[in-house]
Design an enzyme around this catalytic site. Structure first.
Site, PDB file in Angstrom:
ATOM      1  N   THR A 195      25.825 -33.674 -51.750  1.00  0.00           N
ATOM      2  CA  THR A 195      26.066 -32.229 -51.899  1.00  0.00           C
ATOM      3  C   THR A 195      26.520 -31.932 -53.325  1.00  0.00           C
ATOM      4  O   THR A 195      27.419 -32.589 -53.845  1.00  0.00           O
ATOM      5  CB  THR A 195      27.149 -31.783 -50.893  1.00  0.00           C
ATOM      6  N   TYR A 225      28.813 -33.651 -38.662  1.00  0.00           N
ATOM      7  CA  TYR A 225      28.136 -32.357 -38.580  1.00  0.00           C
ATOM      8  C   TYR A 225      27.515 -32.189 -37.185  1.00  0.00           C
ATOM      9  O   TYR A 225      27.768 -32.980 -36.289  1.00  0.00           O
ATOM     10  CB  TYR A 225      27.138 -32.207 -39.740  1.00  0.00           C
ATOM     11  N   ASN A 249      28.165 -37.936 -40.286  1.00  0.00           N
ATOM     12  CA  ASN A 249      29.251 -37.320 -41.066  1.00  0.00           C
ATOM     13  C   ASN A 249      29.949 -36.152 -40.393  1.00  0.00           C
ATOM     14  O   ASN A 249      30.489 -35.266 -41.065  1.00  0.00           O
ATOM     15  CB  ASN A 249      28.737 -36.909 -42.453  1.00  0.00           C
ATOM     16  N   HIS A 291      19.812 -35.129 -40.517  1.00  0.00           N
ATOM     17  CA  HIS A 291      21.216 -35.515 -40.736  1.00  0.00           C
ATOM     18  C   HIS A 291      21.917 -35.628 -39.378  1.00  0.00           C
ATOM     19  O   HIS A 291      22.276 -34.633 -38.771  1.00  0.00           O
ATOM     20  CB  HIS A 291      21.907 -34.479 -41.617  1.00  0.00           C
ATOM     21  N   ASN A 312      35.437 -35.314 -41.443  1.00  0.00           N
ATOM     22  CA  ASN A 312      35.279 -34.102 -40.632  1.00  0.00           C
ATOM     23  C   ASN A 312      35.887 -34.239 -39.238  1.00  0.00           C
ATOM     24  O   ASN A 312      35.413 -33.628 -38.272  1.00  0.00           O
ATOM     25  CB  ASN A 312      33.809 -33.654 -40.566  1.00  0.00           C
TER      26      ASN A 312
HETATM   27  C1  PHB Z   1      29.973 -32.317 -48.269  1.00  0.00           C
HETATM   28  O1  PHB Z   1      29.467 -31.269 -48.662  1.00  0.00           O
HETATM   29  O2  PHB Z   1      31.141 -32.608 -48.480  1.00  0.00           O
HETATM   30  C2  PHB Z   1      29.146 -33.232 -47.484  1.00  0.00           C
HETATM   31  C3  PHB Z   1      27.909 -32.826 -47.035  1.00  0.00           C
HETATM   32  C4  PHB Z   1      27.139 -33.670 -46.285  1.00  0.00           C
HETATM   33  C5  PHB Z   1      27.608 -34.935 -45.999  1.00  0.00           C
HETATM   34  C6  PHB Z   1      28.826 -35.351 -46.450  1.00  0.00           C
HETATM   35  C7  PHB Z   1      29.598 -34.499 -47.199  1.00  0.00           C
HETATM   36  O3  PHB Z   1      26.881 -35.736 -45.252  1.00  0.00           O
END
Ligand code: PHB
Length: 359
Positions: free
Chosen positions: A25, A179, A177, A174, A234
């Protein structure tokens, strides 16, 4: 001997080397979350990597959770990405886009009509969202209705088609992480009582239905997947990550994907701090190409490829700071260090101004 400089075929994508650029990112998208000319330059500079995985890119408006992240759900975004893929291809490279939905890792300020973010369950994450007005506490998300889930799946499939229209060589779903997809997969964030929660089979259902839809939309040989079985990033965890991910990876074999990209441990953390997990077991279960990611250097990457632990290695920080990383590895040249103050701000500074080796 197979090493980082050996070619590799990932489904339909032919890589001249096994140095993959990890998704990162960078928050430099323009108005409407459209890729900019500066982003064109950033990715063009890194075209000598075997494969570029773009920064995470939301598949729909509700999928956004950070300012200035480029989407892949509007005509303007597709046109912006087309400039990126054209530039990378003209420079001899290959590029796949990471398809993203942040789920609860968002804030009403980043959502359409100021709505609450959506998630598997109405569980508020610890921590704060990055918003246009600074850091703000996460809010309690709204649990998706079962009837809304086909819409989420359709958004991923449409985004994959958009990616093909934008000229990408492939997509990476994705699934990691913390999400949305990971929020369904891991037990701490999924308290659903419908077919998408409870058992590992149910928690994996959304991911597997997304993969089925995306592979039907654009063909399996251009689809990869990111997973991160134990990262607590997260505010997420699983009571039995090995059982969850052994199951998920076994199911993946049905789809014959281009690649599976695993973030080991926690992004950026040293190996001693990784939560226990047997990655070799995933390697044994999974029949396809495995990309590993987390803090590898040249020596450890060569070792992982020589031993068969991975087919390719994804580099984040090293490629961020060294657009010519492949050449530096070839020559044994020193590496530029990342400017950590400018990961997410600074426009061209700390972005497109890292020096190349002299010719
Ligand atoms: C972030 O924006 O911090 C971020 C985004 C996607 C990821 C990990 C971190 O997989």
């Amino acid at each position: 001997m197979t090493d980082l400089f050996s070619p590799l075929r990932l489904g339909a994508i032919e890589l001249p080397n096994r140095v993959v650029m990890s998704s990162l990112t960078r928050n430099r998208a323009g108005e409407g979350n459209v890729p900019t000319d500066l982003m064109v330059e950033y990715y063009r500079q890194r075209a000598s990597a075997g494969l570029i995985l773009t920064e995470a890119s939301p598949v729909c408006a509700e999928g956004h959770g950070y300012p200035r992240t480029p989407g892949i759900h509007t005509a303007e975004q597709i046109a912006g990405w087309r400039k990126v893929t054209d530039a990378v291809h003209a420079a001899g490279g290959r590029i796949a886009i990471q398809l993203w939905h942040v789920g609860r890792i968002s804030h009403p300020d980043l959502q359409p009509d100021g709505a609450a973010p959506v998630a598997p369950s109405a569980l508020r994450p610890a921590g704060q969202a990055v918003t246009f007005t600074g850091m703000q506490d996460y809010v309690t998300p709204r649990a998706l209705e079962t009837a809304e889930i086909p819409g989420v799946i359709a958004a991923f499939a449409q985004a994959a088609k958009n990616a093909m229209a934008a000229g990408f060589d492939g997509v990476e779903i994705h699934g990691g992480n913390g999400y949305l997809v990971d929020q369904f997969l891991r037990s701490s964030t999924n308290q659903r009582s419908d077919a998408y929660g409870g058992s590992k089979e149910n928690r994996a259902r959304l991911l597997l239905e997304i993969i089925a839809a995306v592979t039907a939309a654009i063909c399996n040989d251009r689809v990869g997947l990111r997973l991160s079985p134990v990262t607590p990033f997260n505010d997420i965890s699983d009571t039995n990550p090995q059982a969850t991910f052994d199951y998920v990876v076994g199911e993946l074999n049905r789809f014959d994907l281009a690649f599976l990209d695993i973030l080991q441990g926690t992004g950026g953390s040293p190996q001693e701090q990784w939560l226990p997990f047997d990655y070799a077991r995933l390697r044994a279960i999974y029949k396809g190409n495995l990309i590993l990611n987390n803090g590898y250097d040249f020596a450890s990457a060569q070792q992982a490829i020589a031993s068969g632990a991975a087919a390719a290695i994804a580099f984040g920080r090293a490629l961020l700071a060294n657009p010519d990383l492949v050449e530096r590895f070839r020559r044994g040249a020193p590496l530029n260090q990342p400017d950590y103050e400018r990961l997410y701000v600074g426009e061209e500074k700390g972005y497109t101004d890292y020096p190349f080796l002299p010719a």
